[in-house]
Design a protein around this motif. Structure first.
Motif, PDB file in Angstrom:
ATOM      1  N   UNK A  10       4.273  16.486  -4.262  1.00  0.00           N
ATOM      2  CA  UNK A  10       3.148  16.996  -5.140  1.00  0.00           C
ATOM      3  C   UNK A  10       1.648  16.918  -3.788  1.00  0.00           C
ATOM      4  N   UNK A  11       1.148  17.872  -3.867  1.00  0.00           N
ATOM      5  CA  UNK A  11       0.153  18.511  -2.987  1.00  0.00           C
ATOM      6  C   UNK A  11      -1.058  17.424  -3.080  1.00  0.00           C
ATOM      7  N   UNK A  12      -1.328  16.503  -1.736  1.00  0.00           N
ATOM      8  CA  UNK A  12      -2.361  15.156  -1.752  1.00  0.00           C
ATOM      9  C   UNK A  12      -3.030  15.813  -0.671  1.00  0.00           C
ATOM     10  N   UNK A  13      -4.599  16.363  -1.010  1.00  0.00           N
ATOM     11  CA  UNK A  13      -5.931  16.886  -0.023  1.00  0.00           C
ATOM     12  C   UNK A  13      -7.220  16.034  -0.426  1.00  0.00           C
ATOM     13  N   UNK A  14      -7.689  14.741  -0.036  1.00  0.00           N
ATOM     14  CA  UNK A  14      -8.881  14.792  -0.503  1.00  0.00           C
ATOM     15  C   UNK A  14      -9.652  14.378   0.673  1.00  0.00           C
ATOM     16  N   UNK A  69       6.106   7.051  -4.702  1.00  0.00           N
ATOM     17  CA  UNK A  69       5.413   5.818  -3.449  1.00  0.00           C
ATOM     18  C   UNK A  69       4.610   6.185  -2.407  1.00  0.00           C
ATOM     19  N   UNK A  70       5.303   7.533  -1.713  1.00  0.00           N
ATOM     20  CA  UNK A  70       4.752   8.308  -0.514  1.00  0.00           C
ATOM     21  C   UNK A  70       3.976   8.691  -1.151  1.00  0.00           C
ATOM     22  N   UNK A  71       3.316   9.623  -2.144  1.00  0.00           N
ATOM     23  CA  UNK A  71       2.142  10.013  -2.694  1.00  0.00           C
ATOM     24  C   UNK A  71       1.314   9.154  -2.767  1.00  0.00           C
ATOM     25  N   UNK A  72       1.344   7.903  -3.742  1.00  0.00           N
ATOM     26  CA  UNK A  72       0.436   6.742  -3.400  1.00  0.00           C
ATOM     27  C   UNK A  72      -0.159   6.745  -2.139  1.00  0.00           C
ATOM     28  N   UNK A  73       0.899   5.859  -1.037  1.00  0.00           N
ATOM     29  CA  UNK A  73       0.326   5.963  -0.105  1.00  0.00           C
ATOM     30  C   UNK A  73      -0.666   6.725   1.289  1.00  0.00           C
ATOM     31  N   UNK A  74       0.091   7.978  -0.205  1.00  0.00           N
ATOM     32  CA  UNK A  74      -0.827   9.441   0.714  1.00  0.00           C
ATOM     33  C   UNK A  74      -2.464   9.240   0.481  1.00  0.00           C
ATOM     34  N   UNK A  75      -2.045   9.179  -1.011  1.00  0.00           N
ATOM     35  CA  UNK A  75      -3.770   9.055  -1.043  1.00  0.00           C
ATOM     36  C   UNK A  75      -4.883   7.880  -0.760  1.00  0.00           C
ATOM     37  N   UNK A  76      -3.857   6.821  -0.382  1.00  0.00           N
ATOM     38  CA  UNK A  76      -4.807   5.660  -0.084  1.00  0.00           C
ATOM     39  C   UNK A  76      -5.082   5.753   2.056  1.00  0.00           C
ATOM     40  N   UNK A  77      -4.086   6.296   2.196  1.00  0.00           N
ATOM     41  CA  UNK A  77      -4.365   6.862   3.313  1.00  0.00           C
ATOM     42  C   UNK A  77      -5.504   8.123   3.735  1.00  0.00           C
ATOM     43  N   UNK A  78      -5.529   8.744   3.122  1.00  0.00           N
ATOM     44  CA  UNK A  78      -6.689   9.568   2.930  1.00  0.00           C
ATOM     45  C   UNK A  78      -7.961   8.625   2.657  1.00  0.00           C
ATOM     46  N   UNK A  79      -8.020   8.263   1.466  1.00  0.00           N
ATOM     47  CA  UNK A  79      -8.988   7.467   1.010  1.00  0.00           C
ATOM     48  C   UNK A  79      -9.850   6.475   2.126  1.00  0.00           C
ATOM     49  N   UNK A 150     -11.760   7.375 -12.051  1.00  0.00           N
ATOM     50  CA  UNK A 150     -12.846   7.948 -10.499  1.00  0.00           C
ATOM     51  C   UNK A 150     -13.102   9.345 -10.785  1.00  0.00           C
ATOM     52  N   UNK A 151     -13.629  10.463 -11.207  1.00  0.00           N
ATOM     53  CA  UNK A 151     -14.025  11.275 -11.144  1.00  0.00           C
ATOM     54  C   UNK A 151     -14.008  12.605 -10.290  1.00  0.00           C
ATOM     55  N   UNK A 152     -13.686  11.878  -8.383  1.00  0.00           N
ATOM     56  CA  UNK A 152     -13.000  12.142  -8.042  1.00  0.00           C
ATOM     57  C   UNK A 152     -11.766  13.685  -8.370  1.00  0.00           C
ATOM     58  N   UNK A 153     -12.006  14.842  -8.283  1.00  0.00           N
ATOM     59  CA  UNK A 153     -10.852  16.030  -8.599  1.00  0.00           C
ATOM     60  C   UNK A 153      -9.739  15.954  -8.085  1.00  0.00           C
TER      61      UNK A 153
END
Lengths: 199, 87
Positions: A10-14, A69-79, A150-153
């Motif tokens: 599922x996409x992760x674009x922060x 795990x990859x999605x969570x890591x992508x969230x961490x990476x982009x944050x 968090x409020x960040x959509x």
């Protein structure tokens, strides 16, 4: 065996980095109810599952957890992209930064590193499936808590997807437990271990 | 919602069809003789294969074994999906 697909489930674009939030969300990578523990729990438990259906479910959900795990890591990476030293110090991310810079390492939000103590593989399918159902609910609660923080959509959207998956997995493991008990004597499901004792 | 480019739009369709397949997969694990489930799976499987073929031709491989380059190993030519805008 496994094959990697170059896409997220599922996409992760922060847009906006937020190291303080990363320090909290990292618990779903390396914390007690995180995706790494989930994946290892199911992929280790599957060998003693007494039916093809349950073997398939543990394999397929364990595999999906790797994608989470990859999605969570992508969230961490982009944050944690493009941080200044000032941002690192003021956000409290400095205590992670000192050991890992902005590399991804599985720890709980408290800083405790990932441990195999977070899951069991008991070699008894009723015991294991009850743990699996509880684990899905615990992860759902953690995602609820992240959504309160968090409020960040851009962050909430993939976290909500992951939360929903916990609910679906709980349902599917419940069906697995039903499949296992249907194979047993309803007068006493616990009279013996269907993965070990010969009837 | 951000504006998506053509590559991202196609990726969204692949993600949607893979998600339908993953959901059906888990459901069928515990309901292996459900006719509706089996039909649903087959429909989305055909759709996924078609979309992935289109993606491979236009934007490169999604798995290492789909690489077909004769001059360059395509797997390392395209970004990994944890980059913003690449998933």
């Amino acid at each position: 065996m496994w094959m990697y697909e170059k896409k997220l489930q599922y996409p992760v674009n922060i847009k906006n980095p937020d190291p303080a939030l990363a320090k909290v969300i990292i618990s779903q990578l390396g914390g007690p109810d995180g995706e790494l523990g989930a994946s290892l729990r199911y992929l280790n438990q599957r060998y003693s599952a007494p039916s093809r259906e349950v073997q398939a479910m543990l394999t397929d959900i364990g595999t999906e957890e790797l994608a989470h795990m990859e999605m969570i890591s992508a969230i961490l990476y982009q944050l944690t992209r493009g941080l200044s030293m000032k941002e690192i110090k003021e956000s409290g991310f400095d205590t992670y930064f000192v050991d890992h810079t902005t590399g991804i390492y599985p720890v709980a939000a408290s800083g405790v590193p990932f441990s195999a103590d977070y899951f069991q593989s008991k070699g008894d399918p009723i015991t294991d499936l009850n743990e699996d159902m509880a684990a899905e609910q615990k992860a759902r609660t953690t995602y609820d808590n992240i959504l309160r923080l968090t409020d960040d959509p851009d962050v909430r959207d993939p976290i909500k997807f992951l939360r929903e998956r916990e609910i679906v997995h709980y349902q599917r493991f419940g069906e697995c437990l039903r499949i296992v008990t249907d194979m047993l004597d309803s007068k006493n499901f616990y009279a013996f271990n269907p993965a070990f004792d010969k009837k | 919602m951000p504006v998506l480019n053509d590559k991202q739009k196609l990726m969204r369709r692949i993600q949607q069809s893979c998600f339908a397949l993953a959901e059906a997969n888990l459901y069928l694990d515990s309901h292996p003789t459900c006719k509706m489930g089996l039909e649903y799976f087959r429909k989305h499987k055909a759709e996924k294969e078609e979309l992935e073929k289109e993606y491979n031709e236009k934007y490169g491989p999604l798995t290492a074994v789909q690489s077909e380059g004769t001059k360059k190993w395509e797997w390392v030519a395209k970004p990994f999906p944890w980059e913003r805008g690449e998933n």
